[in-house]
Design a protein around this motif. Structure first.
Motif, short mmCIF file in Angstrom:
data_model
loop_
_atom_site.label_atom_id
_atom_site.label_comp_id
_atom_site.label_asym_id
_atom_site.label_seq_id
_atom_site.Cartn_x
_atom_site.Cartn_y
_atom_site.Cartn_z
N SER A 16 8.29 -2.69 30.97
CA SER A 16 7.45 -3.89 30.85
C SER A 16 6.63 -3.84 29.58
CB SER A 16 6.53 -4.01 32.07
OG SER A 16 7.27 -4.22 33.25
N THR A 17 6.14 -2.66 29.24
CA THR A 17 5.37 -2.50 28.00
C THR A 17 6.25 -2.78 26.79
OG1 THR A 17 3.90 -0.89 29.05
CG2 THR A 17 4.00 -0.89 26.64
N ALA A 18 7.45 -2.20 26.76
CA ALA A 18 8.35 -2.42 25.63
C ALA A 18 8.71 -3.89 25.49
CB ALA A 18 9.62 -1.58 25.80
N ALA A 19 9.02 -4.55 26.60
CA ALA A 19 9.43 -5.95 26.56
C ALA A 19 8.30 -6.84 26.07
CB ALA A 19 9.88 -6.40 27.95
N ARG A 49 17.53 -6.88 30.96
CA ARG A 49 17.30 -7.75 32.11
C ARG A 49 15.95 -8.45 32.02
NH1 ARG A 49 21.10 -6.83 36.13
NH2 ARG A 49 22.43 -5.03 35.71
N ALA A 50 14.98 -7.81 31.38
CA ALA A 50 13.67 -8.46 31.21
C ALA A 50 13.77 -9.72 30.38
CB ALA A 50 12.69 -7.48 30.57
N LEU A 88 19.56 -5.70 21.41
CA LEU A 88 20.75 -4.88 21.53
C LEU A 88 20.75 -4.29 22.94
CD1 LEU A 88 23.27 -3.51 20.38
CD2 LEU A 88 21.77 -1.75 19.40
N PRO A 89 21.66 -4.75 23.82
CA PRO A 89 21.59 -4.33 25.22
C PRO A 89 22.18 -2.95 25.47
CG PRO A 89 23.42 -5.84 24.91
CD PRO A 89 22.70 -5.75 23.58
N ALA A 90 21.83 -2.41 26.62
CA ALA A 90 22.44 -1.18 27.11
C ALA A 90 23.57 -1.54 28.07
CB ALA A 90 21.39 -0.32 27.81
N HIS A 91 24.20 -0.52 28.62
CA HIS A 91 25.23 -0.68 29.64
C HIS A 91 25.18 0.55 30.51
CE1 HIS A 91 29.41 -0.64 31.29
NE2 HIS A 91 29.17 -1.93 31.41
N ARG A 229 11.69 -13.44 31.77
CA ARG A 229 10.82 -13.73 30.63
C ARG A 229 9.63 -12.79 30.70
NH1 ARG A 229 11.96 -17.16 26.50
NH2 ARG A 229 9.99 -18.29 26.56
N PRO A 230 9.36 -12.00 29.67
CA PRO A 230 8.17 -11.16 29.69
C PRO A 230 6.93 -11.98 30.00
CG PRO A 230 9.57 -10.57 27.84
CD PRO A 230 10.15 -11.83 28.44
#
Length: 261
Positions: A16-19, A49-50, A88-91, A229-230
């Motif tokens: 949440s902090t990063a987003a 997902r955020a 850039l998403p993860a998987h 949405r953050p």
């Protein structure tokens, strides 16, 4: 600024902090202060997902870029997931890819390699890391020039902040990274809770760069995750959103002070 947001355990509000930091920085791009790349370096893909982003497959994510040095990093980046923010998403395959790459000696510099052709496009990069101090987290820190860690009112998370600090210093000595710890931030703050005050008091005596802003415990944060949405975008005038904005300013000020230009 290339900022890795780290913790030694999950559940402390790291993602949440990063987003929200990425969203605040991105919202300022309209003022000429630069675009932001948010990088999800956690196999749980919570940062994506955020922002409502899920990779279709391994090749469409950081995992594929780590696995294939010839892959085009820009092709995996999602543009404009929020004002001023690309992602850039993860998987879920990222963990297995990381294990395989570590065995070949290529993980430490892997994320740095992936990001290198992208850096000229962005003024800020915010990396959400794995919720531990393992090899994937080290790869993210090796790609960063700054680290932020997060704690809560749980006494164990204060120890976690100290562990992150020691982790960064250890790998600075090994010359695996040049990143500086620019802040220790309090998330899920319960101002009425005795434990919270005791944890902050304990950290105040450590010499760690404890930031003044406290991110309050708020139902709006999980609600914003469901809304993709953050919270600084979904409820911008709420106390928790204003706290994230203040935290962003503190991180930038600490970065300017601690990281050589």
């Amino acid at each position: 600024m290339r900022l890795a947001v780290c913790s030694s355990k999950g559940g402390v509000g790291k993602t949440s902090t990063a987003a929200n930091l990425a969203a605040v920085l991105g919202s300022r791009a309209a003022d000429g202060r630069g675009r932001v790349l948010a990088v999800d370096a956690d196999p749980q893909d919570s940062l994506g997902r955020a922002f409502g982003v899920v990779a279709k497959g391994r090749e469409d994510s950081l995992a594929g870029l780590l696995e294939d040095p010839e892959a085009d990093a820009r092709a995996a980046v999602r543009s404009d997931v929020a004002p001023g923010v690309d992602l850039l998403p993860a998987h879920t395959s990222l963990e297995a890819v990381g294990v395989a790459l570590a065995a070949q000696g290529g993980l430490l510099t892997g994320i740095r390699r992936v990001l290198r052709p992208l850096l000229t496009d962005y003024d800020h990069v915010v990396l959400d890391t794995h919720g531990d101090l393992g090899n994937l987290t080290l790869s993210a820190v090796a790609a960063a020039d700054a680290v932020l860690t997060v704690f809560t009112s749980d006494p164990g998370s204060a120890l976690g902040a100290a562990r992150v600090s020691a982790f960064v210093e250890q790998h600075r000595r090994f010359e695996n990274t040049s990143a500086q710890l620019v802040g220790v931030a309090c998330s899920l703050w319960d101002r009425e809770g005795r434990a919270a005050r005791e944890v902050v008091g304990a950290l105040e005596g450590t010499g760690l760069p404890l930031l003044d802003t406290r991110i309050p415990l708020s139902r709006r944060v999980p609600s914003s995750t469901l809304a993709k949405r953050p919270v600084v975008l979904s409820a911008p005038t709420s106390p928790v959103a204003l706290a994230y904005t203040a935290l962003t300013d503190e991180v930038l000020a600490s970065y300017s002070e601690r990281v050589p230009s």
